[in-house]
Motif scaffolding. Structure first.
Motif, PDB file in Angstrom:
ATOM      1  N   MET B   1       8.085 -12.845  -9.774  1.00 47.49           N
ATOM      2  CA  MET B   1       7.176 -13.470 -10.746  1.00 47.49           C
ATOM      3  C   MET B   1       5.748 -13.206 -10.310  1.00 47.49           C
ATOM      4  SD  MET B   1       6.955 -16.830 -12.508  1.00 47.49           S
ATOM      5  CE  MET B   1       5.472 -17.727 -12.857  1.00 47.49           C
ATOM      6  N   SER B   2       4.996 -12.446 -11.080  1.00 47.68           N
ATOM      7  CA  SER B   2       3.635 -12.134 -10.665  1.00 47.68           C
ATOM      8  C   SER B   2       2.658 -13.061 -11.374  1.00 47.68           C
ATOM      9  CB  SER B   2       3.315 -10.671 -10.973  1.00 47.68           C
ATOM     10  OG  SER B   2       3.318 -10.485 -12.358  1.00 47.68           O
ATOM     11  N   VAL B   3       1.712 -13.547 -10.584  1.00 51.48           N
ATOM     12  CA  VAL B   3       0.723 -14.490 -11.107  1.00 51.48           C
ATOM     13  C   VAL B   3      -0.662 -13.951 -10.796  1.00 51.48           C
ATOM     14  CG1 VAL B   3      -0.135 -16.847 -10.961  1.00 51.48           C
ATOM     15  CG2 VAL B   3       2.317 -16.427 -10.771  1.00 51.48           C
ATOM     16  N   LEU B   4      -1.514 -13.925 -11.799  1.00 49.55           N
ATOM     17  CA  LEU B   4      -2.901 -13.512 -11.602  1.00 49.55           C
ATOM     18  C   LEU B   4      -3.795 -14.757 -11.618  1.00 49.55           C
ATOM     19  CD1 LEU B   4      -3.339 -10.421 -13.980  1.00 49.55           C
ATOM     20  CD2 LEU B   4      -2.988 -10.422 -11.508  1.00 49.55           C
ATOM     21  N   VAL B   5      -4.827 -14.748 -10.777  1.00 44.87           N
ATOM     22  CA  VAL B   5      -5.776 -15.862 -10.755  1.00 44.87           C
ATOM     23  C   VAL B   5      -7.163 -15.324 -11.062  1.00 44.87           C
ATOM     24  CG1 VAL B   5      -6.703 -17.776  -9.417  1.00 44.87           C
ATOM     25  CG2 VAL B   5      -4.404 -16.947  -8.959  1.00 44.87           C
ATOM     26  N   LEU B   6      -7.773 -15.835 -12.122  1.00 44.51           N
ATOM     27  CA  LEU B   6      -9.151 -15.463 -12.450  1.00 44.51           C
ATOM     28  C   LEU B   6     -10.085 -16.375 -11.668  1.00 44.51           C
ATOM     29  CD1 LEU B   6     -11.423 -14.123 -14.094  1.00 44.51           C
ATOM     30  CD2 LEU B   6     -10.949 -15.752 -15.925  1.00 44.51           C
ATOM     31  N   MET B   7     -10.910 -15.788 -10.799  1.00 44.79           N
ATOM     32  CA  MET B   7     -11.832 -16.580  -9.996  1.00 44.79           C
ATOM     33  C   MET B   7     -13.269 -16.321 -10.428  1.00 44.79           C
ATOM     34  SD  MET B   7     -10.035 -16.353  -6.212  1.00 44.79           S
ATOM     35  CE  MET B   7     -10.957 -17.736  -5.522  1.00 44.79           C
ATOM     36  N   GLU B   8     -14.120 -17.327 -10.236  1.00 46.92           N
ATOM     37  CA  GLU B   8     -15.539 -17.130 -10.552  1.00 46.92           C
ATOM     38  C   GLU B   8     -16.296 -16.646  -9.325  1.00 46.92           C
ATOM     39  OE1 GLU B   8     -17.527 -20.067 -13.049  1.00 46.92           O
ATOM     40  OE2 GLU B   8     -15.568 -20.693 -13.812  1.00 46.92           O
ATOM     41  N   GLY B   9     -15.612 -16.581  -8.200  1.00 46.48           N
ATOM     42  CA  GLY B   9     -16.209 -16.116  -6.949  1.00 46.48           C
ATOM     43  C   GLY B   9     -15.240 -16.442  -5.838  1.00 46.48           C
ATOM     44  N   ALA B  10     -15.364 -15.735  -4.697  1.00 44.32           N
ATOM     45  CA  ALA B  10     -14.406 -15.909  -3.603  1.00 44.32           C
ATOM     46  C   ALA B  10     -14.484 -17.306  -3.006  1.00 44.32           C
ATOM     47  CB  ALA B  10     -14.660 -14.864  -2.520  1.00 44.32           C
ATOM     48  N   ASP B  11     -15.676 -17.939  -3.081  1.00 44.65           N
ATOM     49  CA  ASP B  11     -15.857 -19.250  -2.452  1.00 44.65           C
ATOM     50  C   ASP B  11     -15.994 -20.379  -3.477  1.00 44.65           C
ATOM     51  OD1 ASP B  11     -15.960 -17.992   0.048  1.00 44.65           O
ATOM     52  OD2 ASP B  11     -18.088 -17.502  -0.278  1.00 44.65           O
ATOM     53  N   ASP B  12     -15.842 -20.041  -4.748  1.00 46.75           N
ATOM     54  CA  ASP B  12     -16.036 -21.045  -5.790  1.00 46.75           C
ATOM     55  C   ASP B  12     -14.948 -22.128  -5.685  1.00 46.75           C
ATOM     56  OD1 ASP B  12     -17.113 -22.063  -8.351  1.00 46.75           O
ATOM     57  OD2 ASP B  12     -15.135 -21.459  -9.092  1.00 46.75           O
ATOM     58  N   GLU B  13     -15.392 -23.374  -5.554  1.00 50.54           N
ATOM     59  CA  GLU B  13     -14.472 -24.485  -5.287  1.00 50.54           C
ATOM     60  C   GLU B  13     -13.377 -24.610  -6.371  1.00 50.54           C
ATOM     61  OE1 GLU B  13     -14.095 -26.447  -2.706  1.00 50.54           O
ATOM     62  OE2 GLU B  13     -12.701 -27.870  -3.633  1.00 50.54           O
ATOM     63  N   LEU B  14     -13.765 -24.618  -7.637  1.00 45.65           N
ATOM     64  CA  LEU B  14     -12.761 -24.796  -8.693  1.00 45.65           C
ATOM     65  C   LEU B  14     -11.822 -23.595  -8.768  1.00 45.65           C
ATOM     66  CD1 LEU B  14     -14.804 -26.487 -11.593  1.00 45.65           C
ATOM     67  CD2 LEU B  14     -13.553 -27.554  -9.714  1.00 45.65           C
ATOM     68  N   SER B  15     -12.337 -22.392  -8.440  1.00 46.87           N
ATOM     69  CA  SER B  15     -11.488 -21.196  -8.424  1.00 46.87           C
ATOM     70  C   SER B  15     -10.457 -21.292  -7.302  1.00 46.87           C
ATOM     71  CB  SER B  15     -12.339 -19.936  -8.226  1.00 46.87           C
ATOM     72  OG  SER B  15     -13.259 -19.797  -9.282  1.00 46.87           O
ATOM     73  N   GLY B  32       7.988 -16.847  -5.071  1.00 45.77           N
ATOM     74  CA  GLY B  32       6.843 -17.313  -4.302  1.00 45.77           C
ATOM     75  C   GLY B  32       5.920 -16.204  -3.850  1.00 45.77           C
ATOM     76  N   ALA B  33       5.959 -15.062  -4.544  1.00 37.92           N
ATOM     77  CA  ALA B  33       5.049 -13.963  -4.208  1.00 37.92           C
ATOM     78  C   ALA B  33       3.609 -14.453  -4.291  1.00 37.92           C
ATOM     79  CB  ALA B  33       5.260 -12.792  -5.162  1.00 37.92           C
ATOM     80  N   GLU B  34       2.769 -13.976  -3.373  1.00 43.02           N
ATOM     81  CA  GLU B  34       1.365 -14.396  -3.341  1.00 43.02           C
ATOM     82  C   GLU B  34       0.674 -13.969  -4.642  1.00 43.02           C
ATOM     83  OE1 GLU B  34      -2.266 -15.870  -1.670  1.00 43.02           O
ATOM     84  OE2 GLU B  34      -0.152 -16.352  -1.432  1.00 43.02           O
ATOM     85  N   PRO B  35      -0.011 -14.882  -5.320  1.00 44.91           N
ATOM     86  CA  PRO B  35      -0.737 -14.510  -6.530  1.00 44.91           C
ATOM     87  C   PRO B  35      -1.834 -13.489  -6.225  1.00 44.91           C
ATOM     88  CG  PRO B  35      -0.644 -16.909  -6.282  1.00 44.91           C
ATOM     89  CD  PRO B  35      -0.140 -16.319  -5.006  1.00 44.91           C
ATOM     90  N   SER B  36      -2.169 -12.614  -7.184  1.00 41.58           N
ATOM     91  CA  SER B  36      -3.309 -11.710  -6.978  1.00 41.58           C
ATOM     92  C   SER B  36      -4.524 -12.284  -7.673  1.00 41.58           C
ATOM     93  CB  SER B  36      -3.062 -10.305  -7.542  1.00 41.58           C
ATOM     94  OG  SER B  36      -1.724 -10.105  -7.822  1.00 41.58           O
ATOM     95  N   ALA B  37      -5.618 -12.345  -6.919  1.00 42.92           N
ATOM     96  CA  ALA B  37      -6.840 -12.932  -7.454  1.00 42.92           C
ATOM     97  C   ALA B  37      -7.794 -11.831  -7.892  1.00 42.92           C
ATOM     98  CB  ALA B  37      -7.503 -13.802  -6.395  1.00 42.92           C
ATOM     99  N   PHE B  38      -8.551 -12.108  -8.955  1.00 43.33           N
ATOM    100  CA  PHE B  38      -9.561 -11.137  -9.394  1.00 43.33           C
ATOM    101  C   PHE B  38     -10.786 -11.853  -9.936  1.00 43.33           C
ATOM    102  CE2 PHE B  38      -9.294 -11.244 -14.088  1.00 43.33           C
ATOM    103  CZ  PHE B  38      -8.151 -12.002 -14.255  1.00 43.33           C
ATOM    104  N   GLY B 138      -8.104 -18.635   1.803  1.00 44.27           N
ATOM    105  CA  GLY B 138      -8.678 -18.070   0.595  1.00 44.27           C
ATOM    106  C   GLY B 138      -8.220 -16.623   0.456  1.00 44.27           C
ATOM    107  N   VAL B 139      -8.820 -15.908  -0.441  1.00 41.47           N
ATOM    108  CA  VAL B 139      -8.458 -14.497  -0.647  1.00 41.47           C
ATOM    109  C   VAL B 139      -9.725 -13.703  -0.902  1.00 41.47           C
ATOM    110  CG1 VAL B 139      -6.151 -14.777  -1.587  1.00 41.47           C
ATOM    111  CG2 VAL B 139      -8.138 -15.024  -3.072  1.00 41.47           C
ATOM    112  N   MET B 140      -9.611 -12.383  -0.846  1.00 45.77           N
ATOM    113  CA  MET B 140     -10.688 -11.518  -1.294  1.00 45.77           C
ATOM    114  C   MET B 140     -10.300 -11.073  -2.701  1.00 45.77           C
ATOM    115  SD  MET B 140     -13.447 -11.118  -0.086  1.00 45.77           S
ATOM    116  CE  MET B 140     -14.257  -9.863  -1.027  1.00 45.77           C
ATOM    117  N   PRO B 141     -10.909 -11.650  -3.736  1.00 46.23           N
ATOM    118  CA  PRO B 141     -10.489 -11.248  -5.077  1.00 46.23           C
ATOM    119  C   PRO B 141     -10.898  -9.807  -5.389  1.00 46.23           C
ATOM    120  CG  PRO B 141     -12.277 -12.856  -5.193  1.00 46.23           C
ATOM    121  CD  PRO B 141     -11.931 -12.700  -3.754  1.00 46.23           C
ATOM    122  N   GLU B 142     -10.062  -9.149  -6.162  1.00 49.66           N
ATOM    123  CA  GLU B 142     -10.356  -7.789  -6.626  1.00 49.66           C
ATOM    124  C   GLU B 142     -11.386  -7.898  -7.757  1.00 49.66           C
ATOM    125  OE1 GLU B 142      -7.925  -4.419  -9.270  1.00 49.66           O
ATOM    126  OE2 GLU B 142      -6.918  -6.209  -8.519  1.00 49.66           O
ATOM    127  N   ALA B 143     -12.419  -7.054  -7.721  1.00 48.77           N
ATOM    128  CA  ALA B 143     -13.423  -7.071  -8.799  1.00 48.77           C
ATOM    129  C   ALA B 143     -12.993  -6.102  -9.895  1.00 48.77           C
ATOM    130  CB  ALA B 143     -14.790  -6.690  -8.250  1.00 48.77           C
TER     131      ALA B 143
END
Ligand code: FAD
Ligand code: AMP
Lengths: 251, 292
Positions: B1-15, B32-38, B138-143
């Protein structure tokens, strides 16, 4: 200018919410009804724009038969006519709501130049009906708007963001979702209320499609279980208050 | 199951909270695969950002896209949902797998919760602020570069930057007045107390509707949400829509003439009495305590 403003009838909850036995609605036996303050501001903004630019304001709702009360209220503060999409009283999800609004707007022989929404409905707070309507009608959309200036066929909209306001320059026709604070809505006058009773209201009954976001039940969030400590009565409580301020480190 | 996470920044609290929610969702739903953040790269343009999310879904076919329930998170996801004609569960607090899955989301600005079935090919979800705690790592989101969209509007300028001073959102003490203050002039004592505590002045909607204070001071569901160390509610009855704006306060002190007012059910400390007599007494006592 022909301006639409979309509003939703909601109960005016007081200090405490009570649910119906089936937990699918708020018990409204002792409550009045209203629309979101954002939406009241949308109607006021529409009325002010038409006062300046000429034209007319249509207020639209999708809701049970009783929602006519809110349409009349909005006509009392200056909307010229109303469209009532009479629902079965069930919850319509945002996609179904947007589709019904789009169909109603498309069937209007006078297409709108501006369609105003509240930023979010008071009860469901889906943050999306305006955006869906805009995409289906192929119109640009600005949300979270605290100021609108119409000039030269464009709407200059100020969107509230942390630290200021972002300005969007939208070509008309456009969809704009507004927030309370954009204006101070007028109170309905007695003649306004009388006039509203005679203003045209077009009712129809759209079919509710199957829900994609289907509300099952409501529940009250867990209580913080607070026990208030009464520090005293009247001015004699002052020393006890200051003691607490000092305890909390805010003095 | 792949999950994507839309972040507003790598350190953004709500993200980061959205990332926690996504991890829990992925775990609950199987492998339980690690979600990919972008993050989306490019100047903010709501419809174009929504198109970017839609394109990413087209290219990577995730089961779910999770975003923060911030103003922008909700706006971008609404555009994505509209473009794809998929449902969107905004301001979600919990997820339960199933066919279809069940979401819990906030209504009435947090005064009520709703459980709903989410019937979607791709689950689009924004996470209510502070529903889950952001947890390490945290993660390093892909831009991801922003897509284009025919209806995209971008801001042309930023106006009205804040004027300095203690803002309502950031203040550690908020002194709020309601209808019980009685008039615009009556706010002098509220201002005085806020000044003494280096706090900000707030108010209820009854006050802004009467024109006694500007809407920027309004606390509540359709006003500002505050989270101070101490919230002092003076002459405010405690309507659910007002409480929706101040339930983030660590402590609440209510001052009300009516001992039965519902504000006392939400308060840690209370004073029963006329605020016009109580507040000057408190101000005098503060000055005395400071030896002024
Ligand atoms: C969809 C929706 C959104 C809303 N959003 C908001 C919002 O964002 N913020 C908000 O505040 N409201 C909001 N409201 C309005 C809300 O429901 C209440 O009407 C409002 O909060 C009442 O304000 P109040 O407590 O100042 O006034 P009242 O309810 O009239 O209470 C006044 C209180 O003052 C006390 N009092 C009177 N005189 C004195 C005195 N001399 N000394 C001490 N106490 C005194 C009284 O005992 C009473 O408890 C919203 C409503 C709706 C329907
Ligand atoms: N049943 C409805 N009838 C008319 N307008 C609605 C209805 N539901 C939502 N809206 C409009 O869409 C806005 C956003 O709603 P929501 O997406 O539910 O937060 C509201 O403020 C209204 O302007």
């Amino acid at each position: 200018m022909h301006v639409y403003a979309c509003v939703k009838r909601v109960p005016m909850t007081g200090g405490q919410i009570t649910l119906t036995d089936d937990q699918r609605a708020i018990s409204t036996r002792h409550l009045g009804f209203t629309v979101s303050p954002h939406e009241e501001c949308a109607v006021e903004e529409a009325v002010q724009i038409v006062e300046r630019e000429g034209g007319s304001v249509t207020v639209l709702t999708l809701g049970p038969a009783e929602s006519e009360e809110q349409l009349r209220d909005m006509m009392a503060i200056g909307a010229d006519q109303a469209v009532h999409l009479v629902s079965d009283g069930e919850e319509w999800d945002p996609q179904a709501t947007a589709a019904a609004i789009v169909a109603a707007i498309r069937s209007d022989p006078q297409p709108p130049d501006l369609i105003l929404f509240g930023n979010e409905s008071a009860d469901a707070g889906n943050y999306q009906v305006a955006v869906r309507v805009a995409h289906q009608l192929g119109l640009p959309c600005v949300t979270g708007v605290k100021a609108i200036n119409i000039s030269g066929g464009r709407a200059r909209c100020e969107q509230e963001v942390p630290g200021g306001r972002d300005v969007y320059d939208a070509p008309l026709p456009a969809v704009v979702a507004v927030k309370e604070g954009i204006n101070l809505p007028r109170y309905p006058s007695v003649p306004g209320r009388l006039r509203a009773k005679r203003k045209p209201l077009a009712a129809s009954q759209p079919q509710r499609p199957p829900a994609r976001l289907e509300m099952l039940r409501l529940e009250l969030p867990p209580e913080a279980g607070k026990q208030v400590r009464i520090l005293g009565q009247g001015p004699d409580a002052a020393p006890a208050v200051v003691e607490i301020l000092s305890e909390l480190g805010v003095l | 199951m792949s999950v994507l996470v839309l972040m507003e920044g790598a350190d953004d609290e709500l993200s980061l909270q959205a990332l926690t929610f996504a991890r829990e969702l992925a775990q609950a739903s199987g492998d339980g695969a690690e979600p990919s953040a972008f993050t989306i790269d490019g100047p903010y343009a709501p419809a174009a950002f929504g198109q970017t999310v839609a394109d990413l879904i087209g290219a990577r076919a995730p089961r779910a896209v999770i975003a923060p329930g911030s103003e922008r998170g909700n706006e971008v996801m609404a555009h994505a949902a509209a473009i794809l004609d998929e449902p969107l569960s905004a301001n979600t607090t919990a997820f339960e797998p199933g066919d279809p899955p069940t979401v819990t989301r906030v209504r009435w600005g947090g005064s009520l919760l709703e459980q709903a079935l989410l019937r979607a090919r791709t689950l689009l979800i924004t996470v209510a602020p502070h529903a889950v705690a952001a947890q390490a790592p945290g993660v390093m989101p892909e831009a991801v570069p922003a897509s284009g969209h025919a209806l995209a509007l971008a801001p042309t300028e930023r106006v009205g930057a804040s004027s300095g001073g203690v803002t309502l959102e950031e203040a550690s003490v908020v002194v709020s007045g309601g209808r019980g203050v009685g008039s615009a002039e009556g706010f002098a004592i509220i201002e005085e107390l806020a000044g003494l505590l280096h706090g900000a002045v707030g108010c209820s909607r009854a006050v802004t509707s009467a024109g006694w204070r500007p809407h920027t001071d309004q606390v509540g569901q359709t006003g500002t949400k505050v989270a101070p160390e101490l919230y002092i509610a003076c002459g405010i009855s405690g309507a659910t829509q007002h409480m929706a704006g101040c339930k983030g306060a660590k402590k609440l002190l209510a001052i009300n003439a009516d001992g039965e007012a519902s504000i006392f059910a939400h308060a840690d400390y209370g004073v029963v009495g006329d605020l016009h007599a109580v507040l000057p007494g408190i101000a005098a006592e503060i000055r005395k305590a400071r030896g002024a």
